[in-house]
Scaffold this motif. Structure first.
Motif, PDB file in Angstrom:
ATOM      1  N   ILE A 137      -8.212  -1.019  -4.409  1.00  0.00           N
ATOM      2  CA  ILE A 137      -6.893  -1.240  -5.247  1.00  0.00           C
ATOM      3  C   ILE A 137      -5.713  -1.781  -4.388  1.00  0.00           C
ATOM      4  O   ILE A 137      -5.062  -2.343  -4.793  1.00  0.00           O
ATOM      5  CB  ILE A 137      -6.975   0.015  -6.200  1.00  0.00           C
ATOM      6  CG1 ILE A 137      -6.307   1.143  -5.217  1.00  0.00           C
ATOM      7  CG2 ILE A 137      -8.055   0.313  -6.974  1.00  0.00           C
ATOM      8  CD1 ILE A 137      -6.176   2.493  -6.277  1.00  0.00           C
ATOM      9  N   LYS A 138      -5.752  -1.203  -3.267  1.00  0.00           N
ATOM     10  CA  LYS A 138      -4.529  -1.533  -2.166  1.00  0.00           C
ATOM     11  C   LYS A 138      -4.775  -3.052  -1.824  1.00  0.00           C
ATOM     12  O   LYS A 138      -3.627  -3.633  -1.996  1.00  0.00           O
ATOM     13  CB  LYS A 138      -4.566  -0.815  -1.007  1.00  0.00           C
ATOM     14  CG  LYS A 138      -3.378  -0.911  -0.008  1.00  0.00           C
ATOM     15  CD  LYS A 138      -3.505  -0.161   1.218  1.00  0.00           C
ATOM     16  CE  LYS A 138      -3.353   1.280   0.928  1.00  0.00           C
ATOM     17  NZ  LYS A 138      -3.552   2.270   2.172  1.00  0.00           N
ATOM     18  N   GLU A 139      -5.898  -3.354  -1.912  1.00  0.00           N
ATOM     19  CA  GLU A 139      -6.180  -4.987  -1.636  1.00  0.00           C
ATOM     20  C   GLU A 139      -5.812  -5.670  -2.808  1.00  0.00           C
ATOM     21  O   GLU A 139      -5.344  -6.962  -2.700  1.00  0.00           O
ATOM     22  CB  GLU A 139      -7.684  -5.345  -1.114  1.00  0.00           C
ATOM     23  CG  GLU A 139      -7.934  -6.585  -0.871  1.00  0.00           C
ATOM     24  CD  GLU A 139      -9.199  -6.890  -0.571  1.00  0.00           C
ATOM     25  OE1 GLU A 139      -9.730  -7.984  -0.197  1.00  0.00           O
ATOM     26  OE2 GLU A 139     -10.261  -6.033  -0.318  1.00  0.00           O
ATOM     27  N   LYS A 173      -3.162  -8.670  -3.005  1.00  0.00           N
ATOM     28  CA  LYS A 173      -3.499 -10.237  -3.098  1.00  0.00           C
ATOM     29  C   LYS A 173      -3.036 -10.709  -4.538  1.00  0.00           C
ATOM     30  O   LYS A 173      -2.475 -12.002  -4.453  1.00  0.00           O
ATOM     31  CB  LYS A 173      -5.103 -10.156  -3.214  1.00  0.00           C
ATOM     32  CG  LYS A 173      -6.027 -10.186  -1.928  1.00  0.00           C
ATOM     33  CD  LYS A 173      -7.167 -10.303  -2.181  1.00  0.00           C
ATOM     34  CE  LYS A 173      -7.901 -10.619  -0.974  1.00  0.00           C
ATOM     35  NZ  LYS A 173      -9.512 -10.747  -0.795  1.00  0.00           N
ATOM     36  N   LYS A 174      -2.699  -9.640  -5.325  1.00  0.00           N
ATOM     37  CA  LYS A 174      -2.277 -10.295  -6.981  1.00  0.00           C
ATOM     38  C   LYS A 174      -0.923 -10.063  -7.205  1.00  0.00           C
ATOM     39  O   LYS A 174      -0.427 -10.489  -8.116  1.00  0.00           O
ATOM     40  CB  LYS A 174      -3.098  -9.317  -7.873  1.00  0.00           C
ATOM     41  CG  LYS A 174      -4.715  -9.735  -7.667  1.00  0.00           C
ATOM     42  CD  LYS A 174      -5.143 -11.011  -8.365  1.00  0.00           C
ATOM     43  CE  LYS A 174      -6.541 -11.430  -8.550  1.00  0.00           C
ATOM     44  NZ  LYS A 174      -6.888 -12.514  -9.124  1.00  0.00           N
ATOM     45  N   GLY A 175      -0.431  -9.117  -6.126  1.00  0.00           N
ATOM     46  CA  GLY A 175       1.167  -8.735  -6.339  1.00  0.00           C
ATOM     47  C   GLY A 175       1.511  -8.126  -7.684  1.00  0.00           C
ATOM     48  O   GLY A 175       2.497  -8.049  -8.055  1.00  0.00           O
ATOM     49  N   TYR A 176       0.571  -7.070  -7.701  1.00  0.00           N
ATOM     50  CA  TYR A 176       0.947  -6.065  -8.896  1.00  0.00           C
ATOM     51  C   TYR A 176       1.769  -5.275  -8.254  1.00  0.00           C
ATOM     52  O   TYR A 176       1.802  -4.646  -7.202  1.00  0.00           O
ATOM     53  CB  TYR A 176      -0.693  -5.401  -9.220  1.00  0.00           C
ATOM     54  CG  TYR A 176      -1.802  -6.178  -9.911  1.00  0.00           C
ATOM     55  CD1 TYR A 176      -1.225  -7.005 -11.081  1.00  0.00           C
ATOM     56  CD2 TYR A 176      -2.961  -6.281  -9.366  1.00  0.00           C
ATOM     57  CE1 TYR A 176      -2.187  -7.697 -11.372  1.00  0.00           C
ATOM     58  CE2 TYR A 176      -4.080  -6.933  -9.998  1.00  0.00           C
ATOM     59  CZ  TYR A 176      -3.741  -7.821 -10.995  1.00  0.00           C
ATOM     60  OH  TYR A 176      -4.485  -8.519 -11.598  1.00  0.00           O
ATOM     61  N   GLN A 177       2.690  -4.531  -9.299  1.00  0.00           N
ATOM     62  CA  GLN A 177       3.575  -3.664  -8.953  1.00  0.00           C
ATOM     63  C   GLN A 177       2.754  -2.222  -8.513  1.00  0.00           C
ATOM     64  O   GLN A 177       3.292  -1.642  -7.615  1.00  0.00           O
ATOM     65  CB  GLN A 177       4.609  -3.451 -10.115  1.00  0.00           C
ATOM     66  CG  GLN A 177       5.702  -2.224 -10.130  1.00  0.00           C
ATOM     67  CD  GLN A 177       6.570  -2.272 -11.191  1.00  0.00           C
ATOM     68  OE1 GLN A 177       6.834  -2.978 -11.633  1.00  0.00           O
ATOM     69  NE2 GLN A 177       7.264  -1.071 -11.215  1.00  0.00           N
ATOM     70  N   PHE A 178       1.744  -1.982  -9.248  1.00  0.00           N
ATOM     71  CA  PHE A 178       0.863  -1.012  -8.904  1.00  0.00           C
ATOM     72  C   PHE A 178      -0.544  -1.235  -9.699  1.00  0.00           C
ATOM     73  O   PHE A 178      -0.702  -1.956 -10.375  1.00  0.00           O
ATOM     74  CB  PHE A 178       1.369   0.460  -9.149  1.00  0.00           C
ATOM     75  CG  PHE A 178       1.677   0.686 -10.877  1.00  0.00           C
ATOM     76  CD1 PHE A 178       0.549   1.202 -11.549  1.00  0.00           C
ATOM     77  CD2 PHE A 178       2.743   0.572 -11.259  1.00  0.00           C
ATOM     78  CE1 PHE A 178       0.682   1.290 -12.725  1.00  0.00           C
ATOM     79  CE2 PHE A 178       3.032   1.065 -12.591  1.00  0.00           C
ATOM     80  CZ  PHE A 178       2.077   1.310 -13.388  1.00  0.00           C
ATOM     81  N   GLU A 237      -2.356   3.038  -6.267  1.00  0.00           N
ATOM     82  CA  GLU A 237      -1.778   2.241  -4.991  1.00  0.00           C
ATOM     83  C   GLU A 237      -0.601   1.340  -5.461  1.00  0.00           C
ATOM     84  O   GLU A 237      -0.659   0.970  -6.484  1.00  0.00           O
ATOM     85  CB  GLU A 237      -2.756   1.703  -4.188  1.00  0.00           C
ATOM     86  CG  GLU A 237      -3.768   2.555  -3.557  1.00  0.00           C
ATOM     87  CD  GLU A 237      -3.117   3.355  -2.271  1.00  0.00           C
ATOM     88  OE1 GLU A 237      -2.037   2.724  -1.889  1.00  0.00           O
ATOM     89  OE2 GLU A 237      -3.522   4.256  -2.004  1.00  0.00           O
ATOM     90  N   GLY A 238       0.168   1.116  -4.616  1.00  0.00           N
ATOM     91  CA  GLY A 238       1.397   0.421  -4.812  1.00  0.00           C
ATOM     92  C   GLY A 238       2.760   1.216  -5.250  1.00  0.00           C
ATOM     93  O   GLY A 238       3.022   2.251  -4.709  1.00  0.00           O
TER      94      GLY A 238
END
Length: 313
Positions: A245-247, A251-256, A274-275
């Motif tokens: 999920i850190k990856e 990669k996707k630029g998610y806030q979390f 993560e995030g």
């Protein structure tokens, strides 16, 4: 003959998304035949199969929905179990949406043409589809009934989820009697046929039932749920889950990314984030920074996880 109308659920389809698509496509084809219409409706999917869906389809001799990569201009579609662009097929903005059958919040999707929108605040889309057979006066085949029943039970966590309503209980009881099964026993059999989480590729654990949501600030978050009768087998892989999920965040630029493993028997979930963990801490009044947290009574992503996150944003 005109091109088929494509009927499909969301990306990373769960049992409800796939079963509702199969059931609703069958219903629409029966209605078209009764009216002498030339229309054809085809159940499709935007991803792989949960093992329980694949097993029920095979056991009942039902054709698997066709995998599609996306849709575009000229395609006519019916959406089930979702109504948000990020969760739908690539190119959905160019397709003509004829209908939506759903049980989620409204997610900002717009259409150029009027459409039939059948949405109810109930436990599963498959329950809405089963009820539509009654409303339309179309006989529900026992095999399709068994498929829809399985989805009703997985989406309501065998009627334990807070999303379960009296409507769901009534439809489940009626459908189970018609199929000739005890709903609780049938539901447990379905959950137990899921793959052993200790043996699944970690991407399957994290992404098997995950959805992307857009917050009011424009940022996107990713919320994944894995329901199991063996929570410890999932928690034994926490380091792998965190890395995965850190990856995704990177990669996707998610806030979390919030992943939660739901223990069906203990009736709760373990959160791994993560995030921007502080955002999640603030929403739920917990501390998930660098550690997983047990959330007793949390079974529903829609009502107990996504809703407070979206409200907070």
């Amino acid at each position: 003959m005109a091109a088929p109308v494509l009927v499909f659920g969301h990306k990373n389809p769960d049992n409800d998304a796939l079963s509702a698509a199969v059931g609703y496509a069958y219903l629409k084809n029966e209605l078209a035949r009764a009216k002498g219409e030339d229309a054809v409706y085809e159940a499709c999917r935007l991803g792989g199969f949960p093992p329980e869906t694949k097993k029920i389809l095979a056991d009942r001799g039902i054709e698997e929905p066709r995998l599609i990569e996306g849709v575009g201009e000229g395609d006519k579609v019916i959406l089930v179990d979702h109504n948000e662009v990020p969760q739908s097929a690539d190119g959905i903005e160019q397709a003509e949406i004829l209908e939506i059958v759903d049980h989620h919040r409204l997610g900002g999707m717009t259409t150029a043409q009027p459409l039939r929108f059948n949405a109810m605040p109930v436990g599963s889309t498959s329950a809405i589809v089963a009820r539509e057979f009654e409303i339309q006066g179309v006989e529900l085949p026992q095999d399709i009934a068994a498929l829809l029943l399985g989805a009703m039970l997985t989406d309501t966590v065998i009627m334990k989820s807070p999303t379960t309503t009296d409507f769901d209980r009534a439809i489940i009881a009626k459908t189970a009697a018609y199929v000739g099964v005890d709903p609780v026993e049938y539901g447990m059999e379905i959950f137990k046929c899921r793959s052993n989480p200790a043996e699944l590729p970690i991407a399957k654990v994290v992404n098997a039932d995950a959805k992307e949501f857009e917050l009011a600030n424009g940022n996107k978050v990713y919320i994944g749920q894995f329901e199991t009768v063996d929570l410890q087998a999932v928690l034994n892989r926490e380091d792998e889950i965190r890395a995965a999920i850190k990856e995704l965040v990177a990669k996707k630029g998610y806030q979390f990314v919030l992943f939660f493993a739901t223990d069906i028997l203990a009736e709760g979930s373990q959160f791994i984030v993560e995030g921007d963990t502080q955002f999640v801490n603030d929403v739920f009044g917990i501390d998930v920074t660098g550690k997983s947290v047990w959330m007793p009574g949390v079974l529903s992503r829609k009502k107990q996880v996504a809703a407070p996150i979206l409200a907070h944003a």
